[in-house]
Scaffold this active site. Sequence first.
Site, PDB file in Angstrom:
ATOM      1  N   TRP A   1       0.853  -1.211   0.000  1.00 32.40           N
ATOM      2  CA  TRP A   1       0.000   0.000   0.000  1.00 32.40           C
ATOM      3  C   TRP A   1       0.884   1.255   0.000  1.00 32.40           C
ATOM      4  O   TRP A   1       1.911   1.266   0.674  1.00 32.40           O
ATOM      5  CB  TRP A   1      -0.856  -0.028   1.264  1.00 32.40           C
ATOM      6  CG  TRP A   1      -1.698   1.169   1.543  1.00 32.40           C
ATOM      7  CD1 TRP A   1      -2.650   1.718   0.738  1.00 32.40           C
ATOM      8  CD2 TRP A   1      -1.693   1.950   2.747  1.00 32.40           C
ATOM      9  NE1 TRP A   1      -3.240   2.789   1.375  1.00 32.40           N
ATOM     10  CE2 TRP A   1      -2.674   2.942   2.608  1.00 32.40           C
ATOM     11  CE3 TRP A   1      -0.965   1.898   3.948  1.00 32.40           C
ATOM     12  CZ2 TRP A   1      -2.956   3.900   3.593  1.00 32.40           C
ATOM     13  CZ3 TRP A   1      -1.235   2.839   4.934  1.00 32.40           C
ATOM     14  CH2 TRP A   1      -2.208   3.821   4.757  1.00 32.40           C
TER      15      TRP A   1
ATOM     16  N   TYR B   1      -5.099  -0.574  -4.495  1.00 30.75           N
ATOM     17  CA  TYR B   1      -3.839   0.139  -4.236  1.00 30.75           C
ATOM     18  C   TYR B   1      -3.266   0.728  -5.537  1.00 30.75           C
ATOM     19  O   TYR B   1      -3.138   0.037  -6.539  1.00 30.75           O
ATOM     20  CB  TYR B   1      -2.793  -0.775  -3.585  1.00 30.75           C
ATOM     21  CG  TYR B   1      -3.124  -1.217  -2.164  1.00 30.75           C
ATOM     22  CD1 TYR B   1      -4.153  -0.636  -1.432  1.00 30.75           C
ATOM     23  CD2 TYR B   1      -2.391  -2.223  -1.549  1.00 30.75           C
ATOM     24  CE1 TYR B   1      -4.449  -1.054  -0.138  1.00 30.75           C
ATOM     25  CE2 TYR B   1      -2.672  -2.643  -0.244  1.00 30.75           C
ATOM     26  CZ  TYR B   1      -3.713  -2.054   0.446  1.00 30.75           C
ATOM     27  OH  TYR B   1      -4.003  -2.467   1.731  1.00 30.75           O
TER      28      TYR B   1
ATOM     29  N   SER C   1     -11.320  -7.460   6.557  1.00 31.84           N
ATOM     30  CA  SER C   1     -10.386  -6.446   7.037  1.00 31.84           C
ATOM     31  C   SER C   1     -11.150  -5.328   7.723  1.00 31.84           C
ATOM     32  O   SER C   1     -12.116  -4.802   7.150  1.00 31.84           O
ATOM     33  CB  SER C   1      -9.581  -5.884   5.863  1.00 31.84           C
ATOM     34  OG  SER C   1      -8.796  -4.797   6.283  1.00 31.84           O
TER      35      SER C   1
ATOM     36  N   GLN D   1      -8.055  -8.470   9.005  1.00 29.32           N
ATOM     37  CA  GLN D   1      -6.871  -7.617   8.846  1.00 29.32           C
ATOM     38  C   GLN D   1      -7.157  -6.236   9.444  1.00 29.32           C
ATOM     39  O   GLN D   1      -7.701  -5.369   8.787  1.00 29.32           O
ATOM     40  CB  GLN D   1      -6.485  -7.486   7.367  1.00 29.32           C
ATOM     41  CG  GLN D   1      -5.190  -6.719   7.212  1.00 29.32           C
ATOM     42  CD  GLN D   1      -4.694  -6.589   5.790  1.00 29.32           C
ATOM     43  OE1 GLN D   1      -4.397  -5.492   5.344  1.00 29.32           O
ATOM     44  NE2 GLN D   1      -4.605  -7.683   5.064  1.00 29.32           N
TER      45      GLN D   1
ATOM     46  N   SER E   1      -0.011  -1.784   9.587  1.00 31.94           N
ATOM     47  CA  SER E   1       0.622  -0.590  10.177  1.00 31.94           C
ATOM     48  C   SER E   1       1.157  -0.851  11.587  1.00 31.94           C
ATOM     49  O   SER E   1       0.919  -0.054  12.504  1.00 31.94           O
ATOM     50  CB  SER E   1      -0.344   0.599  10.176  1.00 31.94           C
ATOM     51  OG  SER E   1      -0.733   0.933   8.862  1.00 31.94           O
ATOM     52  N   PRO E   2       1.941  -1.916  11.770  1.00 26.21           N
ATOM     53  CA  PRO E   2       2.520  -2.175  13.096  1.00 26.21           C
ATOM     54  C   PRO E   2       3.507  -1.085  13.521  1.00 26.21           C
ATOM     55  O   PRO E   2       3.771  -0.935  14.715  1.00 26.21           O
ATOM     56  CB  PRO E   2       3.237  -3.528  12.917  1.00 26.21           C
ATOM     57  CG  PRO E   2       3.508  -3.633  11.449  1.00 26.21           C
ATOM     58  CD  PRO E   2       2.356  -2.949  10.777  1.00 26.21           C
TER      59      PRO E   2
ATOM     60  N   ASN F   1      13.260  -4.591   9.876  1.00 26.20           N
ATOM     61  CA  ASN F   1      12.003  -5.038  10.485  1.00 26.20           C
ATOM     62  C   ASN F   1      11.909  -6.564  10.607  1.00 26.20           C
ATOM     63  O   ASN F   1      11.357  -7.085  11.577  1.00 26.20           O
ATOM     64  CB  ASN F   1      10.807  -4.541   9.656  1.00 26.20           C
ATOM     65  CG  ASN F   1      10.843  -3.034   9.471  1.00 26.20           C
ATOM     66  OD1 ASN F   1      11.621  -2.345  10.116  1.00 26.20           O
ATOM     67  ND2 ASN F   1      10.023  -2.529   8.574  1.00 26.20           N
TER      68      ASN F   1
END
Length: 337
Positions: free
Chosen positions: A25, A58, A155, A181, A210-211, A299
Amino acid sequence: MFQNMEFRHLGRSGLMVSELAYGNWITHGSQIEEEAAAACVKAALDEGITTFDTADVYAGTRAEEVLGRALRGQRRESLEIFTKVYWPTGDGRNDRGLSRKHIFESIHGSLRRLGTDYVDLYQAHRFDHETPLEETLRAFDDLVRQGKVLYVGVSEWRAEEIARALKIADEMGLDRIVSNQPQYSMLWRVIESEVVPLSEREGVGQVVFSPLAQGVLTGKYVPGQAPPAGSRATDAEGGASVIKRVLREEVLTRVQRLRPIAEEAGLSMAQLAVAWVLQNPNVSSAIIGASRPEQVRDNARAAGVRLDPALLKRIDEVLEPVIERDPARTVSPPRRP
Ligand SMILES: NC(=O)c1ccc[n+]([C@@H]2O[C@H](COP(=O)([O-])OP(=O)(O)OC[C@H]3O[C@@H](n4cnc5c(N)ncnc54)[C@H](OP(=O)(O)O)[C@@H]3O)[C@@H](O)[C@H]2O)c1
């Protein structure tokens, strides 16, 4: 190459997914050039990430094409490819939502753009208040029977919406939802009170997005300073407008106070944030975004990290005034967009 990736079941299903997934995204087909997109996907594969998340909507459908090209040549059986349907993909009044017509048309477009015969997980990107849930679930079930979709998820659905879908699926003998989600991070914990307990009972796994709170939890946005060049906050095409609401002085100040906690744990700020969401056993995978391959490498090393309860408590103490917990913040549009 350094790989310490771990794998979890997607909810109570038999499908294994990597603890970290890579999502595209904002980045693919928009913020970053194709070469950078391919480099991020390659870095993800090198780190042992096998799960990739995208959506028909997206970058106006371009993101699926970019991901499809970046994954070309990979062994299909070694990948889990997730996409979604709901948000508008065209100007027509049926180019949106969760009607049987749009679901069938959208999956065909997604499969073509991704260059694959099937997706591993097909997700309803929001709840559609204008389509009977029976129609949506039957259409998803038909795609499963046709082999175009292996598993079905949703989601940003509320607990009561997920519960209704599970009940209908059981009554009608349709394929059950295996995942949700939602947005989930140290700052955004709205799923914890209702969605997670229901999901644990019902075998639904969270594939969280979006962690890093879009990059905010990496600590790179310093209060009182201009955002770093090339960051999402400077992406006038799209990213800047969505990250804006998290870029509050009070949030940024508290995030800086996490720095010594991360250092003591021997983790980067990004790793601490990703590891934090993975401590929740109902989380099947954390979807990270990245605009550069070194971010993916940073990450990915959050996989397999266990955080001490005393450390988790200190994080809560630092962030408490800026943590959002209200389950009512999960809202799908009352009418189709
Ligand atoms: N279902 C939904 O409605 C929904 C909504 C949103 C997202 N998602 C999914 O979740 C995925 C991830 O969302 P997200 O991109 O918001 O996740 P995120 O992981 O919270 O943020 C990713 C962004 O943070 C920055 N970043 C990442 N790692 C970094 C590092 N180590 N150091 C510094 N900066 C770093 C990068 O942006 P810059 O370099 O540009 O600053 C990157 O694009 C999406 O791609 C999508 O698949 C789903």
